[in-house]
Write a protein that holds these residues in place. Structure first.
Motif, PDB file in Angstrom:
ATOM      1  N   ILE A   1     -12.945   7.055  -6.884  1.00 37.83           N
ATOM      2  CA  ILE A   1     -12.399   6.216  -5.808  1.00 37.83           C
ATOM      3  C   ILE A   1     -13.379   6.261  -4.639  1.00 37.83           C
ATOM      4  O   ILE A   1     -13.719   7.334  -4.146  1.00 37.83           O
ATOM      5  N   ASP A   2     -13.836   5.099  -4.254  1.00 38.48           N
ATOM      6  CA  ASP A   2     -14.736   4.966  -3.104  1.00 38.48           C
ATOM      7  C   ASP A   2     -13.921   4.515  -1.920  1.00 38.48           C
ATOM      8  O   ASP A   2     -13.345   3.423  -1.957  1.00 38.48           O
ATOM      9  N   HIS A   3     -13.850   5.326  -0.857  1.00 42.56           N
ATOM     10  CA  HIS A   3     -13.071   4.925   0.311  1.00 42.56           C
ATOM     11  C   HIS A   3     -14.026   4.729   1.484  1.00 42.56           C
ATOM     12  O   HIS A   3     -14.719   5.670   1.867  1.00 42.56           O
ATOM     13  N   ALA A   4     -14.075   3.532   2.011  1.00 38.81           N
ATOM     14  CA  ALA A   4     -14.883   3.266   3.207  1.00 38.81           C
ATOM     15  C   ALA A   4     -13.913   3.050   4.360  1.00 38.81           C
ATOM     16  O   ALA A   4     -13.417   1.931   4.550  1.00 38.81           O
ATOM     17  N   PRO A   5     -13.592   4.111   5.144  1.00 39.68           N
ATOM     18  CA  PRO A   5     -12.549   4.000   6.183  1.00 39.68           C
ATOM     19  C   PRO A   5     -12.907   2.969   7.251  1.00 39.68           C
ATOM     20  O   PRO A   5     -12.034   2.251   7.723  1.00 39.68           O
ATOM     21  N   GLN A   6     -14.199   2.891   7.636  1.00 36.50           N
ATOM     22  CA  GLN A   6     -14.558   1.944   8.702  1.00 36.50           C
ATOM     23  C   GLN A   6     -14.386   0.497   8.253  1.00 36.50           C
ATOM     24  O   GLN A   6     -13.930  -0.344   9.014  1.00 36.50           O
ATOM     25  N   ALA A   7     -14.744   0.256   6.998  1.00 38.77           N
ATOM     26  CA  ALA A   7     -14.583  -1.109   6.467  1.00 38.77           C
ATOM     27  C   ALA A   7     -13.155  -1.350   5.974  1.00 38.77           C
ATOM     28  O   ALA A   7     -12.825  -2.465   5.546  1.00 38.77           O
ATOM     29  N   GLN A   8     -12.348  -0.276   6.006  1.00 38.00           N
ATOM     30  CA  GLN A   8     -10.960  -0.329   5.503  1.00 38.00           C
ATOM     31  C   GLN A   8     -10.930  -0.923   4.093  1.00 38.00           C
ATOM     32  O   GLN A   8     -10.264  -1.927   3.830  1.00 38.00           O
TER      33      GLN A   8
ATOM     34  N   THR B   1     -13.312  -2.683 -15.362  1.00 41.98           N
ATOM     35  CA  THR B   1     -12.670  -3.427 -14.273  1.00 41.98           C
ATOM     36  C   THR B   1     -13.036  -2.779 -12.943  1.00 41.98           C
ATOM     37  O   THR B   1     -13.008  -1.547 -12.826  1.00 41.98           O
ATOM     38  N   GLU B   2     -13.398  -3.601 -11.988  1.00 44.70           N
ATOM     39  CA  GLU B   2     -13.652  -3.066 -10.646  1.00 44.70           C
ATOM     40  C   GLU B   2     -12.623  -3.665  -9.709  1.00 44.70           C
ATOM     41  O   GLU B   2     -12.507  -4.890  -9.611  1.00 44.70           O
ATOM     42  N   VAL B   3     -11.879  -2.777  -9.059  1.00 47.70           N
ATOM     43  CA  VAL B   3     -10.826  -3.227  -8.153  1.00 47.70           C
ATOM     44  C   VAL B   3     -11.262  -2.936  -6.716  1.00 47.70           C
ATOM     45  O   VAL B   3     -11.689  -1.831  -6.402  1.00 47.70           O
ATOM     46  N   ILE B   4     -11.203  -3.943  -5.871  1.00 47.06           N
ATOM     47  CA  ILE B   4     -11.508  -3.771  -4.448  1.00 47.06           C
ATOM     48  C   ILE B   4     -10.204  -4.000  -3.684  1.00 47.06           C
ATOM     49  O   ILE B   4      -9.535  -5.023  -3.871  1.00 47.06           O
ATOM     50  N   VAL B   5      -9.854  -3.021  -2.852  1.00 46.56           N
ATOM     51  CA  VAL B   5      -8.613  -3.159  -2.070  1.00 46.56           C
ATOM     52  C   VAL B   5      -8.984  -3.288  -0.593  1.00 46.56           C
ATOM     53  O   VAL B   5      -9.646  -2.414  -0.034  1.00 46.56           O
ATOM     54  N   ASP B   6      -8.569  -4.393  -0.003  1.00 46.45           N
ATOM     55  CA  ASP B   6      -8.750  -4.587   1.438  1.00 46.45           C
ATOM     56  C   ASP B   6      -7.539  -3.950   2.105  1.00 46.45           C
ATOM     57  O   ASP B   6      -6.425  -4.514   2.072  1.00 46.45           O
ATOM     58  N   LEU B   7      -7.736  -2.785   2.698  1.00 48.15           N
ATOM     59  CA  LEU B   7      -6.606  -2.032   3.249  1.00 48.15           C
ATOM     60  C   LEU B   7      -6.020  -2.710   4.491  1.00 48.15           C
ATOM     61  O   LEU B   7      -4.832  -2.579   4.769  1.00 48.15           O
TER      62      LEU B   7
ATOM     63  N   LEU C   1       0.825  -1.205   0.000  1.00 48.93           N
ATOM     64  CA  LEU C   1       0.000   0.000   0.000  1.00 48.93           C
ATOM     65  C   LEU C   1       0.862   1.258   0.000  1.00 48.93           C
ATOM     66  O   LEU C   1       1.817   1.367   0.781  1.00 48.93           O
ATOM     67  N   PRO C   2       0.552   2.205  -0.851  1.00 49.07           N
ATOM     68  CA  PRO C   2       1.284   3.482  -0.845  1.00 49.07           C
ATOM     69  C   PRO C   2       0.869   4.322   0.359  1.00 49.07           C
ATOM     70  O   PRO C   2      -0.123   4.002   1.020  1.00 49.07           O
ATOM     71  N   PRO C   3       1.581   5.422   0.662  1.00 48.07           N
ATOM     72  CA  PRO C   3       1.253   6.228   1.852  1.00 48.07           C
ATOM     73  C   PRO C   3      -0.203   6.736   1.858  1.00 48.07           C
ATOM     74  O   PRO C   3      -0.834   6.756   2.890  1.00 48.07           O
ATOM     75  N   ALA C   4      -0.724   7.149   0.702  1.00 46.72           N
ATOM     76  CA  ALA C   4      -2.118   7.640   0.649  1.00 46.72           C
ATOM     77  C   ALA C   4      -2.877   6.831  -0.404  1.00 46.72           C
ATOM     78  O   ALA C   4      -3.030   7.277  -1.546  1.00 46.72           O
ATOM     79  N   PRO C   5      -3.351   5.650  -0.038  1.00 48.86           N
ATOM     80  CA  PRO C   5      -3.961   4.770  -1.057  1.00 48.86           C
ATOM     81  C   PRO C   5      -5.246   5.327  -1.674  1.00 48.86           C
ATOM     82  O   PRO C   5      -5.598   4.951  -2.792  1.00 48.86           O
ATOM     83  N   ALA C   6      -5.945   6.220  -0.950  1.00 51.31           N
ATOM     84  CA  ALA C   6      -7.217   6.747  -1.472  1.00 51.31           C
ATOM     85  C   ALA C   6      -7.025   7.955  -2.382  1.00 51.31           C
ATOM     86  O   ALA C   6      -7.997   8.501  -2.904  1.00 51.31           O
TER      87      ALA C   6
END
Lengths: 212, 208
Positions: free
Chosen positions: A92-99, A112-118, A66-71
């Motif tokens: 970019i959809d960022h859900a901080p609670q769900a990380q 393409t839809e990419v989902i990143v589990d932070l 993960l880069p320093p600011a992934p969102a």
């Protein structure tokens, strides 16, 4: 007024102007014609609400650093580069609670839809090939009014934005030069006037009725 | 040159001119509105300067039970025209909410069927907003995937005709350009550039 041409024959200035306008019309029309076909076909598809055919999706997943600011845009691009997904980042959809990060990526005819589990530094993606018709519809609507601040984050999208602008300006030039050439052509004046009048009348009535 | 080709050239040239002239106003509208959709020029701002108004009107309960039929009946009572964008299902059977859209405006109707009144909240955009919505309003809007106002149906036919006209103009223009002696090489080169641009941008769809 007339001028003497290279062959010594007097060429009226009006006819020189007509010749220049005809060349402009010809050259602009040459480059624009294929693009007009693309826009015309995609407009019909859009009008009829054409939907891409259901095609099997390709999925994948990989661990990512993960880069320093992934969102951020730069961060999302780094994640996409690391998993080999290229294209225009829609948003970019960022859900901080769900990380969790959700990054839809578009190329003409490929979604393409990419989902990143932070939390787990894991990216998974689903790619769908939506075909040529969807690609044309995408280009027709691109860059469009949505997410304007990040639009053009992929070079081909930026180039398409320039191309579509050029297409509009060249089409306007073609209409003006075509109008001039028609006025200069006596044989088509009467029928042309009827066509122009009918088109204008239909347009005016429809626009007034729709917006009233 | 063969006489059949001469008459085909003449026919194509005339068709090219007449189609172009008929579509002129539509093409100008679509060109300008296309630019507006792709750019965010402050001078063409329409959302911030929208005008909003609220009025209360008396209604009678429609006999229809279906939501769309009920919305249509209320529109007739209220003398409203437009496309039904959505209807809202409500737990209270006396409350019925729906939205109607027209080019550059939308009206949200909140009907109190028991009290026999409806509140109409209208949002009207300026000319730039109307231009933008004319470019996109032939497509079915909102949650409902069908057109239910005859005027948007006519506009839809007109835009289909414009799209077909663009294809005719593109093909006939390319034909006339190739048939012409003047600047034939340059025109062929420009045509190839245009075609290559299309192919290039559509390449990902072909899996290249």
């Amino acid at each position: 007024m007339s001028m003497v041409s290279g062959t010594g024959v007097a060429v009226p200035q009006a006819s020189r102007l007509r010749r220049s306008v005809r060349l402009i019309h010809l050259y602009a029309g040459g480059v624009v014609s294929p693009l007009l076909l693309l826009i015309g076909i995609s407009a019909i598809l859009l009008n009829h609400g054409w939907k891409p055919l259901a095609v099997p999706a390709q999925t994948g997943s990989a661990a990512v650093t993960l880069p320093p600011a992934p969102a951020s845009m730069a961060g999302a691009r780094m994640i996409l580069d690391s998993i080999g997904v290229i294209g225009e980042i829609e948003w970019i959809d960022h859900a901080p609670q769900a990380q969790r990060l959700r990054i839809p990526v578009m190329k003409p005819g490929v979604r393409t839809e990419v989902i990143v589990d932070l939390a787990r530094s894991q990216a998974s993606w689903t790619t769908r090939r939506t075909g040529m018709a969807d690609a044309m519809m995408y280009l027709h609507k691109s860059p469009g009014p949505h997410h304007a601040s990040i639009r053009g984050n992929w070079l081909p999208t930026k180039l398409w934005a320039i191309t579509s602008d050029a297409l509009v300006y060249l089409t306007l030039l073609l209409t003006l030069s075509g109008l001039y050439l028609w006025v200069a052509l006596r044989s088509q004046r009467r029928v042309g006037l009827v066509c122009l009048g009918m088109g204008l009348a239909t347009f005016t009535v429809l626009v007034l009725a729709l917006a009233w | 040159m063969r006489p059949s080709l001469v008459s085909l050239d003449r026919l194509t040239r005339a068709g090219h001119s007449y189609v172009g002239l008929s579509l002129l106003a539509f093409l100008w509208l679509l060109c300008v509105s296309g630019l507006l959709l792709n750019h965010h020029w402050s001078v063409t701002e329409f959302w911030e300067s929208r005008a909003r108004s609220t009025v209360e009107r008396a209604i009678s309960r429609p006999a229809a039970q279906d939501d769309v039929a009920m919305a249509r009946a209320l529109m007739e009572q209220l003398d409203l025209g437009g496309e039904i964008e959505w209807t809202q299902t409500n737990a209270d059977p006396n409350r019925f909410v729906f939205r109607i859209t027209k080019a550059g405006q939308f009206t949200e109707v909140t009907a109190d069927l028991a009290a026999g009144k409806a509140i109409l909240k209208r949002t009207q955009f300026n000319g730039w907003g109307i231009l933008r919505s004319l470019h996109t309003s032939s497509r079915p809007m909102g949650q409902r995937a069908q057109r239910d106002w005859w005027l948007t149906s006519v506009w839809f036919v007109a835009l289909d005709a414009v799209a077909a006209g663009l294809i005719v103009l593109g093909l006939s223009g390319a034909y006339l350009a190739i048939r012409r002696r003047m600047g034939r090489v340059t025109t062929a080169l420009l045509l190839a550039i245009g075609a290559l641009l299309c192919i290039g941008f559509l390449m990902p769809a072909a899996g290249w």
